[in-house]
Design an enzyme around this catalytic site. Structure first.
Site, PDB file in Angstrom:
ATOM      1  CE1 TYR A  57       8.690 -39.246 -17.712  1.00  0.00           C
ATOM      2  CE2 TYR A  57      10.611 -39.831 -18.946  1.00  0.00           C
ATOM      3  CZ  TYR A  57       9.856 -40.358 -18.157  1.00  0.00           C
ATOM      4  OH  TYR A  57       9.662 -41.280 -17.469  1.00  0.00           O
ATOM      5  CG  ASP A  94       4.632 -44.556  -2.203  1.00  0.00           C
ATOM      6  OD1 ASP A  94       3.711 -44.173  -1.697  1.00  0.00           O
ATOM      7  OD2 ASP A  94       4.680 -45.854  -2.922  1.00  0.00           O
ATOM      8  CG  HIS A 123     -13.872 -10.498   1.746  1.00  0.00           C
ATOM      9  ND1 HIS A 123     -14.207 -11.875   2.132  1.00  0.00           N
ATOM     10  CD2 HIS A 123     -12.684 -10.363   2.338  1.00  0.00           C
ATOM     11  CE1 HIS A 123     -13.306 -12.430   2.650  1.00  0.00           C
ATOM     12  NE2 HIS A 123     -12.345 -11.736   2.830  1.00  0.00           N
ATOM     13  NE  ARG A 163      -7.225   1.732   3.751  1.00  0.00           N
ATOM     14  CZ  ARG A 163      -7.340   1.803   2.501  1.00  0.00           C
ATOM     15  NH1 ARG A 163      -6.770   2.947   1.864  1.00  0.00           N
ATOM     16  NH2 ARG A 163      -8.272   0.860   1.951  1.00  0.00           N
ATOM     17  CE  LYS A 210      -3.882  -0.445   1.998  1.00  0.00           C
ATOM     18  NZ  LYS A 210      -3.677  -1.789   2.565  1.00  0.00           N
ATOM     19  CB  SER A 231       9.314 -42.892 -13.631  1.00  0.00           C
ATOM     20  OG  SER A 231       8.468 -41.706 -13.481  1.00  0.00           O
ATOM     21  CB  CYS A 234       5.545 -40.636 -12.829  1.00  0.00           C
ATOM     22  SG  CYS A 234       5.927 -41.869 -11.648  1.00  0.00           S
ATOM     23  CG  MET A 242      -3.102  -8.310   8.114  1.00  0.00           C
ATOM     24  SD  MET A 242      -1.338  -8.153   7.753  1.00  0.00           S
ATOM     25  CE  MET A 242      -1.518  -7.605   6.266  1.00  0.00           C
ATOM     26  NE  ARG A 289      -5.615  -4.504  -3.799  1.00  0.00           N
ATOM     27  CZ  ARG A 289      -6.195  -4.936  -2.594  1.00  0.00           C
ATOM     28  NH1 ARG A 289      -5.683  -4.738  -1.490  1.00  0.00           N
ATOM     29  NH2 ARG A 289      -7.613  -5.150  -2.687  1.00  0.00           N
ATOM     30  CD  GLU A 333       7.117 -46.278  -6.023  1.00  0.00           C
ATOM     31  OE1 GLU A 333       6.303 -45.711  -5.723  1.00  0.00           O
ATOM     32  OE2 GLU A 333       7.025 -47.192  -6.728  1.00  0.00           O
ATOM     33  N   GLY A 376      -8.193  -7.759   2.578  1.00  0.00           N
ATOM     34  CA  GLY A 376      -9.326  -8.029   3.795  1.00  0.00           C
ATOM     35  C   GLY A 376      -8.544  -8.977   4.878  1.00  0.00           C
TER      36      GLY A 376
END
Length: 864
Positions: free
Chosen positions: A838, A757, A452, A93, A22, A752, A819, A104, A336, A733, A102
């Protein structure tokens, strides 16, 4: 100690981190010659010091000095009227470095007292305005600083309006408002928190309350949702008041330089005559569109058009600005970068680049990649939709259906049961952030397109309809009424945030159409993308959809999902119950036919592109009915249920995630391995005979040791000798697989990384249970974010880097992909962009992965 408080003219060149958003915007607007009321900024450093130690040495001396400067600039005395001069009143403010609309606290008209009311009334000749300003201060200060609930003041105001027959607060007289102000004062006195009549005591209380509001519950929830750091703190802006509640030639408004819902260029916003500050965004009264100013205030409208153009030219982004008109004179109070929907973000970035305001590269970097799935939101099927129950304002696009809930707690209850919820409120406040985040849609009876509810819904990417004035909501009773129809807690609603229509019941939805601006943005982005993007897809439909969205293959096809279909599940259960080789073979042959057709459909949809098929991963007992259901049927004499119950009991595991699943199951039940791989190879063979170009790859899950990979590869090579080889790989994994990457890599063609996991095992947590405590961990600062949603670079990422480096060293031809669910999260994609070949994402997150990967490539070219 360095200064902690700066006048706007003293703060030019200071950072947003120090001044807050602000304050930074006010400094920039003042420098650009726009009409900004005098103000000073208390820095974020002062806030952080207060939150650390509970005090800020020297602060109040600096504040008094800057207030004296404001008095000089305005010709008024703080809190005191002299002669015909009104007192200087200020707004206090919050202003964090990152916009948190909104979340604070704000206090207006600060410095006013009973003595000041008399002076303000005398100076303006408008006692109604003076008492209106004072009652507003009492309610705001009473809530923010003295800790009373806003509902108490709202209830007293509503009771007065009902007694006086007033439709809105604008209909109350000066005498009515004086009565209300004294009622507020008496209430605060009775509860032991009297309102201070000393302006300096008011100011100190307000500033410290704004500092403390950095840690209020709604602000903490908001920061957690948006990944905003906890240690930024907020600046405080103390600004000379200008008044929009001085009559019909005054007012308050919010403007956007472009439509925040669609991105269309042009002045957009709302205006409320004879109103003040928070009235527009609070949704208490429904304002009118800015376009109406053309009719009764064309000069003001023209001035706003010029302001919008200058703001965009200076900030080079769509701006959301707040303004007040005092007796026909325009003042800007804030600007803003505006919150916007994904659809609007893409269009604004593209059109600004085409207008020359920004470069194409800036346009690519400006769009939040994680928001792109919002472009694919469904819409109401107009051909099958009934007549709407009611219509409001279309605040945030997309359609959603769910069960009506009238509170945060109601939304949480439904979500815990796995049911979609629509949050229904008279209007939302920052206290509703939890329910708004969890809800599938938001509906309010009051408020406009800059309320809001509208602003937060657009930021969250949640469909919303606001200002549905035909709706009467009774939250305490858990019901609402519209057009004579009662909607109770749990009733189904469908809302269309693109049209503002609301339907009773679940209305059929259709997928959203393609987005031309998105295609243009992605076309600009593609040259910068080095990381391949595949999709996680288990059906031909998902594969086709992913390909349409730009997927370059399938990085994870989960075969177990194919077994849960109604006609397949009985055969899986026969396989589990098989007591002889013949029974097992019969079940496997039936499943082989199903699997082959599935694989053909997916390979055909991805013709010419790689399709990585993961062999069976979950434990077998997941294919059986729940134990309690089996017990009940067995007790009733069902013989098959009895047999299944015995088998389920035998297969039951204390911790199935770490049990008999993945490669362990495949090696000890090799018939399943052979059946799945043969089905894949047969499907590819038949498609080749049809003249197509299938590119299957097979992947073994959950390995932890090179010997498991050797045994699995030996099983695969039996079939490769018959059908010809295809790429053979494994998921990394388990932490042990990552640590032994150098030994595993020479045995395979690709890794991959299954980061779902890998994250669970690295952290020692379960994704299914972690939701009970991970949000608190993030809130308390024990973790910076939820590692099940975003890849943990520090720990899991270190395992990944180690496996990549050692794997490639041992096998230079090794292909590397990701993946897990992290494969479609923008931050995670950017982390792996230079590590892997990838990433693979769910179909609707393919767009996110493509843009994030391009942003990573572009960022690496930007000068540091």
């Amino acid at each position: 100690m360095s200064a902690q408080v700066y006048l706007l003219e003293e703060a030019e060149g200071f950072s947003k981190d120090l001044l807050g958003g602000k304050g930074f915007g006010l400094v920039a607007m003042r420098k650009a010659g726009l009409p900004v009321p005098p103000a000073f900024v208390i820095t974020t450093e002062a806030c952080r010091r207060y939150l650390r130690t509970g005090e800020v040495p020297g602060l109040w001396e600096e504040v008094r000095a800057k207030m004296a400067a404001l008095e000089g600039l305005t010709g008024k005395r703080f809190g005191l009227g002299e002669g015909n001069n009104p007192p200087l009143l200020v707004s206090v403010r919050s202003g964090a470095p990152v916009s948190m609309p909104g979340m604070m606290d704000t206090i207006l008209n600060l410095g006013l007292s009973l003595q000041g009311v008399a002076a303000l009334s005398r100076a303006t000749g408008n006692p109604r305005f003076a008492w209106d300003s004072f009652r507003r201060l009492l309610a705001m200060y009473g809530e923010v600083v003295l800790g009373e609930r806003a509902e108490v003041f709202e209830g007293m105001l509503s009771a007065l309006k009902e007694r006086k027959g007033a439709r809105s607060d604008a209909d109350l007289t000066a005498e009515d408002l004086e009565e209300l102000a004294h009622a507020y004062l008496a209430h605060l006195e009775a509860r032991g928190t009297p309102f201070p009549m000393d302006p300096w005591a008011q100011l100190e209380g307000a500033v410290l309350a704004v500092f403390r509001s950095w840690n209020n519950p709604r602000a903490r929830v908001y920061r957690r949702i948006y990944g905003i750091p906890e240690d930024l703190g907020t600046a405080v802006v103390v600004q000379a008041m200008v008044f929009g509640n001085l009559g019909e030639d005054s007012g308050t408004g919010v403007g956007f330089t472009r439509n925040p819902a669609t991105g269309e260029k042009g002045l957009y916003g709302e205006y409320l005559r004879n109103a003040q500050g928070e009235d527009v965004v609070a949704g208490i009264r429904t304002p009118e569109p800015l376009d109406r100013l053309k009719d009764y205030a064309p000069e003001l409208y023209g001035e706003l058009l010029r302001v919008a153009e200058r703001l965009e030219g200076h900030f080079r982004d769509m701006q959301d600005f707040e303004f007040t008109v005092e007796k026909g004179r325009l003042f800007l109070l804030q600007t803003r970068s505006g919150k916007r929907t994904a659809q609007a973000a893409v269009r604004i970035a593209v059109e600004m680049a085409e207008e020359g305001l920004i470069t194409r590269e800036e346009a690519i970097l400006r769009v939040e990649a994680n928001a792109l799935p919002g472009l694919l939101r469904p819409a109401v099927d107009r051909e099958r939709a009934p007549r709407p129950l009611l219509k409001g304002l279309p605040a945030s696009p997309g359609a959603a259906f769910g069960h009506a809930a009238f509170s945060n707690e109601g939304v949480e209850r439904l979500s815990a049961q796995g049911l979609p919820a629509i949050l229904v409120r008279p209007e939302t406040t920052p206290e509703d952030i939890t329910g708004m985040y969890l809800a599938k849609g938001i509906l309010t009876a009051r408020g406009g397109l800059t309320s809001h509810a509208a602003v937060v819904a657009r930021g969250l990417g949640v469909p919303a309809v606001v200002g549905a004035e035909a709706l009467r909501v009774f939250p305490e009773e858990g019901r609402a009424v519209a057009e004579g129809v009662e909607v109770r807690e749990g009733d189904l609603l469908t809302l269309d945030g693109s049209t503002g229509e609301v339907y009773l019941g679940a209305v059929p939805l259709v997928e959203a159409a393609g987005e031309a601006y998105l295609h243009k943005l992605l076309a600009w982005a593609e040259p910068y993308r080095r990381l391949g993007v595949r999709a996680n897809a288990d059906t031909p439909e998902d594969a086709r959809r992913a390909r349409e969205l730009g997927a370059e293959g399938i990085g994870l096809c989960r075969t177990e999902h194919m077994f849960f279909h109604e006609e397949r599940l009985p055969w899986v259960r026969r396989l589990i119950l098989a007591a002889t080789p013949e029974e097992e073979d019969e079940a496997l042959q039936a499943l082989f036919r199903f699997q082959k057709e599935d694989f053909k459909g997916i390979l055909k949809a991805m013709d010419g592109l790689p399709v990585t098929v993961r062999l069976l991963d979950p434990p077998l007992h997941e294919f059986l009915p729940p134990l309690e259901e089996l017990r009940q049927k067995a007790e009733a004499g069902d013989e098959e249920a009895r047999r299944l119950l015995e088998r389920a009991e035998a297969l039951r595991e204390v911790n199935p995630m770490l049990g008999f699943r993945g490669v362990r199951l495949l090696l000890l039940r090799p018939g399943i391995f052979r059946m799945q791989l043969k089905a894949l190879l047969e499907a590819a063979k038949e498609l080749k005979e049809e003249g197509l170009n299938p590119r299957p790859e097979v992947m073994v899950p959950l390995v932890a040791d090179p010997k498991e990979v050797e045994r699995a590869k030996a099983l695969a090579e039996e079939l490769f000798r018959e059908y010809g080889p295809i790429p053979f790989g494994t998921m990394v994994e388990t932490p042990r697989a990552a640590l032994l990457a150098a030994e595993i890599a020479p045995l395979v063609d690709f890794f991959s990384f299954g980061t779902n996991d890998l994250t669970q095992m690295a952290f020692g947590l379960s994704r299914d249970d972690a939701g009970k405590f991970l949000p608190r961990y993030v809130e308390e600062g024990l973790l910076p974010f939820d590692p099940t949603e975003r890849l943990d670079e520090k720990g899991v990422g270190r395992l990944l880097r180690l496996a990549v480096e050692e794997g490639r060293r041992a096998n230079p031809a090794l292909k590397l992909g990701l993946c897990g669910e992290h494969g479609g999260e923008a931050g995670s994609v950017r982390f792996v962009a230079d590590l892997l070949d990838y990433t693979s994402a769910s179909p609707f997150r393919v767009l996110t992965a493509r843009l994030a990967a391009a942003q990573a490539g572009l960022s690496s070219l930007q000068p540091v």
